[in-house]
Enzyme design. Structure first.
Site, PDB file in Angstrom:
ATOM      1  N   THR A  44       2.784   6.306  28.634  1.00 16.02           N
ATOM      2  CA  THR A  44       2.037   5.995  27.411  1.00 16.02           C
ATOM      3  C   THR A  44       0.555   6.338  27.571  1.00 16.02           C
ATOM      4  OG1 THR A  44       3.525   4.132  27.124  1.00 16.02           O
ATOM      5  CG2 THR A  44       1.555   4.129  25.768  1.00 16.02           C
ATOM      6  N   HIS A  47       0.095   9.965  27.161  1.00 17.50           N
ATOM      7  CA  HIS A  47       0.138  10.354  25.737  1.00 17.50           C
ATOM      8  C   HIS A  47      -1.206  10.080  25.058  1.00 17.50           C
ATOM      9  CE1 HIS A  47       4.242  11.221  26.189  1.00 17.50           C
ATOM     10  NE2 HIS A  47       4.742  10.014  26.014  1.00 17.50           N
TER      11      HIS A  47
END
Ligand SMILES: [Zn+2]
Ligand SMILES: [Zn+2]
Length: 346
Positions: A44, A47
């Site tokens: 995450t 990202h």
């Protein structure tokens, strides 16, 4: 606490982040302030760093990045009970609302109004961080801080492996990123007789072997189907942990599960995928289970027991340890795939 601290801050709506000085955050009456001892980079975070489509929709800048953490409690809000200064804690990262249908029926990990540490509020890639009391997990003091921060991704792996019954069974893990790699040792700890890992990256296949895989396969160069049938007496695997989010891997795995088998899905496909539901799922009586976050706090008990009793060795998984200011090296390694878990320390 007044003063300044160093933190990794997403400052712009574009790729990148900055290591900079910011104020030590204020905490509310139902929060605690911690001194961060160890953090780890999650997919995450990559990202958010890369500013992909999902990040563009979910992140408002400026924001401190990071959510996987272990540290010591420094100060507690006045409506916080049972947590004291000096407690060695980790943090669940999903912040449930406490009043929606899911929260009220024992499923806070899939709360309808979910907020996430380091996504919807400032995160932990910093010298100090604020954690909501609902998310505080008191660690056993014998667990090293580097391991304690990994209980969060361990929870993902545990929930994925517990999506089916792996004891005495043959297991295929598709994708050996950090969650896939942890799943190898979790499947072993839960009694899988054989764990086969399919992963194109050489570096990660090597770690998978160190984490206890019986066989690793490069699906781009070897025939996964032949190998699976040969190693399972022509039966196929009982359980698949799908960690890749890759459409081809998912469809191939559905073919390799024996009828009546189960699949836990944690890997996130970027787009819609097409599946042969009729032959791949319905006629074979396959159970597909979507996994998101970690059960709160069932997986935390399991993760800490596995660590405390040394039923799992995370050493092969931790491939790099950097000081916070060298986070870019970590992000680049994550992009290359040539790493396991990367620890960042303030
Ligand atoms: Zn994570
Ligand atoms: Zn809720």
């Amino acid at each position: 606490m007044n003063g300044k601290m160093k933190a990794i801050v997403k400052t712009k709506e574009a790729k990148g982040a900055k290591f900079k000085e910011v104020s030590i955050p204020d905490y509310g009456s139902e929060q605690v302030l911690i001194k961060v001892e160890s953090t780890s980079i999650c997919g995450t975070d990559l990202h958010i760093y890369e500013w992909n489509k999902w990040a563009q929709k979910n992140i408002s800048v400026p924001q401190i990045m990071g959510h996987e953490v272990a540290g010591k409690v420094l100060e507690v809000g006045d409506r916080v009970e049972n947590i004291e200064e000096g407690d060695f804690i980790s943090a669940e990262t999903h912040i449930p609302c406490g009043y929606c249908y899911q929260c009220k029926t024992g499923k806070q990990h899939i709360c309808n109004n979910m907020r996430i540490l380091g996504v919807h509020k400032d995160g932990v890639f910093a010298e100090y961080a604020v954690i909501d009391k609902v998310d505080v997990w008191k660690n056993d003091p014998t667990i090293p801080a580097e391991y304690a921060s990994l209980q969060e991704p361990m929870g993902n792996a545990i929930d994925t492996i517990l999506a089916g019954d792996v004891a005495g069974k043959n297991v295929l893990i598709t994708g050996a990123g950090p969650a896939g790699l942890i799943s190898v040792s979790v499947a072993r700890a839960f009694g899988a007789t054989q764990v086969i890992v399919s992963e194109p990256n050489d570096y990660r296949r090597k770690i998978a072997l160190e984490m206890g895989a019986d066989k690793v396969v490069n699906p781009l160069e070897e025939d996964l189907t032949d190998i699976i049938y040969e190693r399972t007496d022509g039966i196929g695997v009982d359980f698949v942990a799908e960690m890749s989010g890759n459409e081809h891997a998912l469809n191939e795995a559905l073919k390799l599960i024996t009828a009546g088998g189960e699949m836990g899905l944690l890997g996130l496909p970027d787009d819609n995928v097409s599946l042969d539901l009729t032959n791949g799922v319905i006629f074979k009586g396959i159970t597909l289970v979507g996994v998101t976050g970690r059960k709160m706090f069932n997986t935390w008990y399991t993760a800490s027991r596995l660590l405390k009793e040394e039923r799992i060795d995370l050493d092969p998984l931790i491939t790099h340890i950097f000081p916070l200011e060298e986070f870019k090296k970590g992000m680049e390694l994550m992009e290359s795939g040539n790493c396991g878990k990367i620890i960042l320390k303030p």
